[in-house]
Design a protein around this motif. Structure first.
Motif, PDB file in Angstrom:
ATOM      1  N   ILE A  94       0.848  -1.190   0.000  1.00  0.00           N
ATOM      2  CA  ILE A  94       0.000   0.000   0.000  1.00  0.00           C
ATOM      3  C   ILE A  94       0.879   1.234   0.000  1.00  0.00           C
ATOM      4  N   GLY A  95       0.698   2.048  -1.012  1.00  0.00           N
ATOM      5  CA  GLY A  95       1.411   3.314  -1.094  1.00  0.00           C
ATOM      6  C   GLY A  95       2.913   3.182  -1.211  1.00  0.00           C
ATOM      7  N   ASP A  96       3.399   2.034  -1.630  1.00  0.00           N
ATOM      8  CA  ASP A  96       4.838   1.781  -1.752  1.00  0.00           C
ATOM      9  C   ASP A  96       5.578   1.969  -0.429  1.00  0.00           C
ATOM     10  N   ARG A  97       4.827   2.033   0.680  1.00  0.00           N
ATOM     11  CA  ARG A  97       5.460   2.256   1.979  1.00  0.00           C
ATOM     12  C   ARG A  97       5.130   1.176   2.990  1.00  0.00           C
ATOM     13  N   CYS A  98       4.031   0.448   2.773  1.00  0.00           N
ATOM     14  CA  CYS A  98       3.574  -0.538   3.741  1.00  0.00           C
ATOM     15  C   CYS A  98       3.305  -1.861   3.036  1.00  0.00           C
ATOM     16  N   VAL A  99       3.876  -2.936   3.559  1.00  0.00           N
ATOM     17  CA  VAL A  99       3.618  -4.265   3.026  1.00  0.00           C
ATOM     18  C   VAL A  99       3.002  -5.114   4.128  1.00  0.00           C
ATOM     19  N   ILE A 100       1.938  -5.838   3.780  1.00  0.00           N
ATOM     20  CA  ILE A 100       1.242  -6.714   4.721  1.00  0.00           C
ATOM     21  C   ILE A 100       1.337  -8.130   4.185  1.00  0.00           C
ATOM     22  N   HIS A 101       1.800  -9.036   5.036  1.00  0.00           N
ATOM     23  CA  HIS A 101       1.975 -10.411   4.572  1.00  0.00           C
ATOM     24  C   HIS A 101       1.829 -11.364   5.739  1.00  0.00           C
ATOM     25  N   SER A 102       1.712 -12.644   5.431  1.00  0.00           N
ATOM     26  CA  SER A 102       1.652 -13.659   6.466  1.00  0.00           C
ATOM     27  C   SER A 102       3.015 -14.321   6.611  1.00  0.00           C
ATOM     28  N   THR A 103       3.127 -15.204   7.602  1.00  0.00           N
ATOM     29  CA  THR A 103       4.416 -15.814   7.885  1.00  0.00           C
ATOM     30  C   THR A 103       4.879 -16.745   6.774  1.00  0.00           C
ATOM     31  N   PHE A 104       3.962 -17.256   5.963  1.00  0.00           N
ATOM     32  CA  PHE A 104       4.346 -18.204   4.915  1.00  0.00           C
ATOM     33  C   PHE A 104       4.830 -17.515   3.645  1.00  0.00           C
ATOM     34  N   HIS A 105       4.577 -16.203   3.503  1.00  0.00           N
ATOM     35  CA  HIS A 105       4.968 -15.502   2.287  1.00  0.00           C
ATOM     36  C   HIS A 105       6.488 -15.471   2.128  1.00  0.00           C
ATOM     37  N   GLN A 106       6.924 -15.625   0.903  1.00  0.00           N
ATOM     38  CA  GLN A 106       8.351 -15.555   0.568  1.00  0.00           C
ATOM     39  C   GLN A 106       8.590 -14.341  -0.340  1.00  0.00           C
ATOM     40  N   ASP A 107       9.849 -13.923  -0.430  1.00  0.00           N
ATOM     41  CA  ASP A 107      10.222 -12.824  -1.327  1.00  0.00           C
ATOM     42  C   ASP A 107       9.380 -11.579  -1.068  1.00  0.00           C
ATOM     43  N   ILE A 108       9.349 -11.150   0.179  1.00  0.00           N
ATOM     44  CA  ILE A 108       8.562  -9.984   0.559  1.00  0.00           C
ATOM     45  C   ILE A 108       9.224  -8.720  -0.002  1.00  0.00           C
ATOM     46  N   PRO A 109       8.484  -7.882  -0.724  1.00  0.00           N
ATOM     47  CA  PRO A 109       9.091  -6.643  -1.220  1.00  0.00           C
ATOM     48  C   PRO A 109       9.455  -5.727  -0.054  1.00  0.00           C
ATOM     49  N   PRO A 110      10.584  -5.061  -0.113  1.00  0.00           N
ATOM     50  CA  PRO A 110      10.980  -4.178   0.992  1.00  0.00           C
ATOM     51  C   PRO A 110      10.034  -2.983   1.095  1.00  0.00           C
ATOM     52  N   ALA A 111       9.765  -2.575   2.327  1.00  0.00           N
ATOM     53  CA  ALA A 111       8.894  -1.419   2.555  1.00  0.00           C
ATOM     54  C   ALA A 111       9.267  -0.791   3.886  1.00  0.00           C
ATOM     55  N   GLU A 112       8.894   0.450   4.031  1.00  0.00           N
ATOM     56  CA  GLU A 112       9.186   1.178   5.269  1.00  0.00           C
ATOM     57  C   GLU A 112       8.525   0.506   6.466  1.00  0.00           C
ATOM     58  N   TYR A 113       7.301   0.024   6.269  1.00  0.00           N
ATOM     59  CA  TYR A 113       6.549  -0.633   7.342  1.00  0.00           C
ATOM     60  C   TYR A 113       6.173  -2.040   6.888  1.00  0.00           C
ATOM     61  N   ASP A 114       6.696  -3.025   7.586  1.00  0.00           N
ATOM     62  CA  ASP A 114       6.490  -4.434   7.264  1.00  0.00           C
ATOM     63  C   ASP A 114       5.620  -5.043   8.359  1.00  0.00           C
ATOM     64  N   ILE A 115       4.390  -5.415   8.003  1.00  0.00           N
ATOM     65  CA  ILE A 115       3.420  -5.925   8.983  1.00  0.00           C
ATOM     66  C   ILE A 115       3.126  -7.388   8.702  1.00  0.00           C
ATOM     67  N   VAL A 116       3.275  -8.219   9.735  1.00  0.00           N
ATOM     68  CA  VAL A 116       2.980  -9.644   9.623  1.00  0.00           C
ATOM     69  C   VAL A 116       1.624  -9.910  10.259  1.00  0.00           C
ATOM     70  N   ILE A 117       0.716 -10.505   9.487  1.00  0.00           N
ATOM     71  CA  ILE A 117      -0.625 -10.813   9.983  1.00  0.00           C
ATOM     72  C   ILE A 117      -0.924 -12.284   9.723  1.00  0.00           C
ATOM     73  N   ASN A 118      -1.269 -13.015  10.765  1.00  0.00           N
ATOM     74  CA  ASN A 118      -1.790 -14.365  10.605  1.00  0.00           C
ATOM     75  C   ASN A 118      -3.275 -14.317  10.941  1.00  0.00           C
ATOM     76  N   PRO A 119      -4.112 -14.108   9.927  1.00  0.00           N
ATOM     77  CA  PRO A 119      -5.510 -13.777  10.180  1.00  0.00           C
ATOM     78  C   PRO A 119      -6.359 -14.921  10.722  1.00  0.00           C
ATOM     79  N   GLN A 120      -6.177 -16.144  10.198  1.00  0.00           N
ATOM     80  CA  GLN A 120      -6.993 -17.277  10.602  1.00  0.00           C
ATOM     81  C   GLN A 120      -8.484 -16.975  10.470  1.00  0.00           C
ATOM     82  N   MET A 121      -8.834 -16.096   9.544  1.00  0.00           N
ATOM     83  CA  MET A 121     -10.228 -15.726   9.334  1.00  0.00           C
ATOM     84  C   MET A 121     -10.360 -15.161   7.926  1.00  0.00           C
TER      85      MET A 121
END
Length: 283
Positions: A94-121
């Motif tokens: 989002i906005g080239d500044r924030c990346v949201i991903h889960s723990t299984f994601h690979q090759d995460i693009p670099p971003a100023e704010y890296d948020i890990v979410i395991n939603p289970q929903m």
């Protein structure tokens, strides 16, 4: 969190028909919509479903010569992390500044704010327009040292980002016990502190605050009903960010906000969904 899965059959079945139906359903608590053969699949929390309200909304449908029928079942409980992985969802940027991903994601693009979410929903993953709209607003806001409240926090994506951007202290509240547990897990995954998570609705705000920033990403009816309680825990210069409704709903949201002494600042739109920003009080 328990959901009902509705299948709506629309005659005639057109994009316009389904768009308007989704807007009406959003007003009565439905959260997610997927086009299907012959109509629309939609999801609503079991605790929010009211049959008479749904029937009234369908009866007031504005397009003439249309027919809407529906069936529903209890949505299957799933391991949504597994569903994400199985369906190869990509990290959300989002906005080239924030990346949201889960723990299984690979090759995460670099971003100023890296948020890990395991939603289970199914919901609260950041994919929905309303979440990305609020995230965009938070990325533009000066949050350093500001106290923040996130009502209807879900997975606490928004609170986590706000804390990363310097908001402190932060309070996250949701009516659903599962969301509270998942929020605590996600906060720990992201190694952020000074976030208090609790279960409750707007009545639980009594005695809390004042907050410099209040976020409420819920739905139109709850926002209209609870806005006065948000304002009660704000102070001079506090900001209120709201989403969970359509662009067409902005006038009624704005009218209620102004009735409670708020001043309109700005709005954002994405695929007919909207987010609005107000400041308290009117200068």
């Amino acid at each position: 969190m328990k959901y009902f899965e509705f299948t709506f059959t629309t005659l005639p079945c057109t994009d316009t028909m389904n768009d308007i139906l989704a807007a009406f359903l959003g007003e009565v608590g439905f959260e997610s919509f997927v086009e299907c053969e012959g109509g629309l699949t939609a999801y609503i929390q079991q605790a929010l479903y009211d049959e008479s309200t749904l029937k009234s909304a369908i009866a007031e449908f504005p397009l003439s010569d249309t027919k809407i029928t529906y069936t529903y079942t209890e949505a299957e409980d799933k391991d949504w992390n597994e569903e994400w992985e199985k369906n190869f969802f990509q990290p959300i940027v989002i906005g080239d500044r924030c990346v949201i991903h889960s723990t299984f994601h690979q090759d995460i693009p670099p971003a100023e704010y890296d948020i890990v979410i395991n939603p289970q929903m199914a919901f609260g993953t950041g994919h929905h327009e309303t979440t990305s709209l609020i995230i965009s607003e938070l990325l533009e806001s000066d949050l350093k040292g500001k106290s923040l409240l996130d009502m209807g926090c879900g997975t606490s994506i928004l609170t986590i980002l706000a804390r990363m951007r310097g908001a402190q202290p932060c309070t996250a509240i949701d009516i659903d016990e599962w969301c509270v547990r998942n929020s605590i897990e996600n906060i720990e995954l992201n190694h952020v502190d000074d976030i208090a998570v609790s279960q409750g609705d707007a009545s639980s705000l009594n005695g809390l605050g004042p907050f410099d920033v209040v976020i409420a990403n819920i739905n139109r009816n709850i926002l209209l009903n609870d806005m006065k309680q948000y304002v009660a825990c704000m102070q001079l210069g506090s900001e209120l960010l709201m989403s969970g409704f359509y662009v067409d709903d902005i006038p009624v949201i704005r009218a209620e906000a102004e009735k409670n002494g708020l001043k309109f600042v700005s709005q954002k739109e994405k695929n007919r969904w909207a987010a609005v920003k107000f400041i308290y009080p009117v200068g």
